[in-house]
Design a protein around this motif. Structure first.
Motif, mmCIF file in Angstrom:
data_model
loop_
_atom_site.group_PDB
_atom_site.id
_atom_site.type_symbol
_atom_site.label_atom_id
_atom_site.label_comp_id
_atom_site.label_asym_id
_atom_site.label_seq_id
_atom_site.Cartn_x
_atom_site.Cartn_y
_atom_site.Cartn_z
ATOM 1 N N ASN A 56 -6.331 2.707 4.542
ATOM 2 C CA ASN A 56 -6.232 2.917 3.096
ATOM 3 C C ASN A 56 -5.385 4.145 2.784
ATOM 4 O O ASN A 56 -4.515 4.121 1.903
ATOM 5 C CB ASN A 56 -7.626 3.103 2.483
ATOM 6 N N SER A 60 -1.786 4.102 1.057
ATOM 7 C CA SER A 60 -1.672 4.829 -0.209
ATOM 8 C C SER A 60 -0.462 5.761 -0.176
ATOM 9 O O SER A 60 0.242 5.918 -1.193
ATOM 10 C CB SER A 60 -2.946 5.634 -0.491
ATOM 11 N N ILE A 82 -2.110 -1.519 -5.980
ATOM 12 C CA ILE A 82 -3.069 -0.425 -5.805
ATOM 13 C C ILE A 82 -4.446 -0.992 -5.461
ATOM 14 O O ILE A 82 -5.112 -0.532 -4.528
ATOM 15 C CB ILE A 82 -3.153 0.434 -7.091
ATOM 16 N N THR A 85 -4.452 -2.459 -1.967
ATOM 17 C CA THR A 85 -4.433 -1.409 -0.952
ATOM 18 C C THR A 85 -5.834 -0.872 -0.696
ATOM 19 O O THR A 85 -6.250 -0.690 0.449
ATOM 20 C CB THR A 85 -3.512 -0.254 -1.402
#
Length: 212
Positions: A56, A60, A82, A85
């Motif tokens: 993650n 990110s 987003i 993810t």
């Protein structure tokens, strides 16, 4: 049109979850990992974090660099990216640390079968996700943006990223004296993932183009 889009969204979610399951099977096999997963697992030896959580964080960062390079406002596609993810790491953690925690393969042939099964699931599902195009992955989005912005070959950029991940994973393994994650699973992934993904992507592209 609404019904078709809804159907594709549902299929994308199914494939996305299946992809997380496929990655979890590969991680559970413990015979080495694809280069990015190898980096995440290596980091997990030195950081008290689950592998999915580390993925993650890494994804990110990819997404953040993608936004900085693109220099445009957030859109609906970005919001989905987003969310995807964040969920990807949670899905991997759920399957790896809960669903699959009750069983550990004791024999090497079981680990090989488990890894190949995970690789096939990941290829089938990722091919479907990419063909539909609703859910995008941060690393691929970043590489595509770099390719378009600096007029560079996408495949070469993506391959360069893999080389960097591989080098960092090996360096961290040496510095932390952690178990080696760049092993036979890494070689299997390098040799088979792209061809399998290509076949699955082309198949789903034809299927979904017939629906239009």
């Amino acid at each position: 049109m609404y019904k078709k889009n809804s159907t594709r969204a549902i299929i994308s979610i199914f494939f996305f979850i299946l992809f997380g399951f496929g990655v979890s099977l590969q991680l559970k096999a413990s015979i080495g990992q694809s280069v990015l997963n190898a980096l995440a697992v290596t980091l997990s030896y030195g950081i008290e974090m689950k592998v999915g959580t580390i993925l993650n964080v890494i994804n990110s960062l990819f997404f953040l660099f993608y936004l900085l390079l693109r220099r445009t406002k957030l859109n609906q596609s970005d919001a989905i990216q987003i969310l995807a993810t964040i969920l990807n790491g949670y899905i991997i953690n759920f399957f790896l640390y809960q669903t699959l925690s009750f069983w550990t393969p004791n024999h090497y042939y079981q680990r090989i079968i488990l890894y190949f099964t995970g690789l096939i699931f990941a290829s089938i599902s990722l091919g479907g996700v990419l063909a539909i195009g609703i859910i995008k992955f941060p690393l691929e989005s970043l590489c595509l943006t770099i390719s378009e912005k600096y007029h560079m070959n996408f495949s070469k950029i993506r391959m360069s990223c893999d080389v960097i991940f591989l080098a960092v994973a090996l360096l961290l393994t040496f510095l932390m004296k952690s178990p080696l994650e760049v092993r036979e699973g890494t070689v299997i992934s390098i040799l088979l993932l792209s061809p399998l993904l290509g076949v699955c992507y082309n198949y789903y592209t034809k299927i979904f183009s017939l629906e239009e």
